[in-house]
Design a protein around this motif. Structure first.
Motif, mmCIF file in Angstrom:
data_model
loop_
_atom_site.group_PDB
_atom_site.id
_atom_site.type_symbol
_atom_site.label_atom_id
_atom_site.label_comp_id
_atom_site.label_asym_id
_atom_site.label_seq_id
_atom_site.Cartn_x
_atom_site.Cartn_y
_atom_site.Cartn_z
ATOM 1 N N CYS A 70 0.868 -1.124 0.142
ATOM 2 C CA CYS A 70 0.115 0.240 0.311
ATOM 3 C C CYS A 70 0.852 1.255 0.272
ATOM 4 O O CYS A 70 2.012 1.130 0.793
ATOM 5 C CB CYS A 70 -0.458 0.184 0.999
ATOM 6 S SG CYS A 70 -2.379 0.539 1.541
ATOM 7 N N GLN A 76 -5.619 1.252 -2.530
ATOM 8 C CA GLN A 76 -6.198 -0.073 -2.126
ATOM 9 C C GLN A 76 -7.558 0.394 -0.846
ATOM 10 O O GLN A 76 -7.940 -0.304 0.299
ATOM 11 C CB GLN A 76 -5.195 -1.226 -1.138
ATOM 12 C CG GLN A 76 -4.416 -1.519 -1.998
ATOM 13 C CD GLN A 76 -4.169 -3.026 -2.189
ATOM 14 O OE1 GLN A 76 -5.452 -3.341 -2.333
ATOM 15 N NE2 GLN A 76 -3.291 -3.648 -2.133
ATOM 16 N N ILE A 80 -8.683 -1.774 2.614
ATOM 17 C CA ILE A 80 -9.010 -1.458 3.736
ATOM 18 C C ILE A 80 -10.585 -1.279 4.357
ATOM 19 O O ILE A 80 -10.366 -1.692 5.240
ATOM 20 C CB ILE A 80 -8.064 0.198 3.213
ATOM 21 C CG1 ILE A 80 -6.629 0.226 3.589
ATOM 22 C CG2 ILE A 80 -7.954 0.843 4.822
ATOM 23 C CD1 ILE A 80 -5.662 0.764 2.368
ATOM 24 N N CYS A 83 -11.622 -4.948 5.413
ATOM 25 C CA CYS A 83 -11.027 -5.259 6.786
ATOM 26 C C CYS A 83 -11.238 -4.380 7.837
ATOM 27 O O CYS A 83 -11.976 -4.301 8.536
ATOM 28 C CB CYS A 83 -9.263 -5.070 6.269
ATOM 29 S SG CYS A 83 -8.860 -6.020 4.901
ATOM 30 N N HIS A 84 -11.519 -2.443 7.370
ATOM 31 C CA HIS A 84 -11.368 -2.207 8.572
ATOM 32 C C HIS A 84 -13.318 -1.820 9.334
ATOM 33 O O HIS A 84 -13.643 -2.479 10.159
ATOM 34 C CB HIS A 84 -11.596 -0.758 8.262
ATOM 35 C CG HIS A 84 -9.689 -0.145 8.498
ATOM 36 N ND1 HIS A 84 -9.420 0.967 8.233
ATOM 37 C CD2 HIS A 84 -8.760 -1.059 8.933
ATOM 38 C CE1 HIS A 84 -8.017 1.043 8.519
ATOM 39 N NE2 HIS A 84 -7.771 0.024 8.466
ATOM 40 N N VAL A 90 -5.021 -3.273 9.306
ATOM 41 C CA VAL A 90 -4.231 -3.196 8.068
ATOM 42 C C VAL A 90 -2.717 -2.873 7.771
ATOM 43 O O VAL A 90 -2.557 -1.410 8.470
ATOM 44 C CB VAL A 90 -5.113 -2.715 7.041
ATOM 45 C CG1 VAL A 90 -4.323 -2.480 5.714
ATOM 46 C CG2 VAL A 90 -6.226 -3.488 6.498
ATOM 47 N N GLN A 136 -0.067 6.917 5.572
ATOM 48 C CA GLN A 136 -0.853 6.338 5.937
ATOM 49 C C GLN A 136 -1.094 5.328 7.168
ATOM 50 O O GLN A 136 -2.096 4.852 8.077
ATOM 51 C CB GLN A 136 0.473 4.642 5.491
ATOM 52 C CG GLN A 136 0.781 4.378 4.043
ATOM 53 C CD GLN A 136 -0.022 4.415 2.981
ATOM 54 O OE1 GLN A 136 -1.054 4.347 3.344
ATOM 55 N NE2 GLN A 136 0.132 3.658 2.607
ATOM 56 N N LEU A 141 -3.355 2.514 9.330
ATOM 57 C CA LEU A 141 -2.769 1.681 9.047
ATOM 58 C C LEU A 141 -0.660 1.779 9.912
ATOM 59 O O LEU A 141 -0.946 2.679 9.760
ATOM 60 C CB LEU A 141 -2.042 1.389 7.173
ATOM 61 C CG LEU A 141 -3.307 2.150 5.926
ATOM 62 C CD1 LEU A 141 -3.244 2.704 4.643
ATOM 63 C CD2 LEU A 141 -4.413 1.327 6.482
#
Length: 196
Positions: A70, A76, A80, A83-84, A90, A136, A141
């Protein structure tokens, strides 16, 4: 089995196993039950692959983390968000675009040299790498940049004393071109190759 961790065929591609990753996941869950590990996660899994794990009928533990490439050229955002929304952390690898990767091509983009990123870095009195790491972090992340230089490693930690504006974040997100610096082309024939 055998002497090679990653046996290759005559075309230098990994000879894949036919094991279903759900079987591997069950074995990893056993490690949690046996208190040999605290948490288990995945790497380079796409949404469909994570979904298979989450919908597994006998699931005991969901992935704690999905480690993915990433950076601003591969943001992404959908993965992301997915996932979250499922409580999966992540971790962003190659957040600097892996400039020293041995398989780099001459015409590959050079993230650290991006003029727009350099301008943002200059505005904050920071390096481009620090801006990339901060980007990030502000996205929520875990970020794992790689460096072998002590000075750069120290510099990479100095990212909590500034904040990118909403406009800067939006600008950096707009750089996305779905470009992978780590396409893992050596395992493209694997049935679970995630980047199809």
């Amino acid at each position: 089995a055998g002497d090679e961790n990653f046996p290759l065929d005559e075309n230098e591609l990994i000879i894949p196993s036919d094991t279903d990753f759900l079987d591997t996941w069950e074995a990893m869950e056993d490690l949690v039950d046996e208190k040999m590990v605290k948490a288990i996660g995945v790497s380079n899994f796409n949404k469909d692959q994570i979904d298979r794990i989450l919908k597994k009928p006998s699931l005991k533990y969901k992935p704690a983390v999905n480690q993915i490439e990433c950076h601003p050229y591969l943001t992404q955002e959908d993965l992301i968000s997915y996932c979250h929304s499922n409580g999966i952390v992540v971790t962003a690898y190659s957040p600097l675009g892996s400039p020293a990767r041995p398989w780099a091509k001459k015409d590959d983009p050079a993230l650290l040299q991006d003029p727009k990123l350099k301008r943002i870095a200059c505005h904050h009195g920071k390096s481009t790498a620090q801006v990339l790491i901060r980007f990030q972090i502000q996205r929520g992340l875990v970020t794992i940049p790689k460096s072998v230089t002590k000075e750069r490693i120290r510099e990479n930690f100095k990212v909590l004393d500034f904040k990118l504006s909403d406009e800067e974040m939006k600008t950096i997100l707009s750089f996305n071109r779905n470009w992978r610096c780590c396409p893992m082309h050596w395992c493209i024939k694997h049935k679970d190759y995630p980047f199809k």
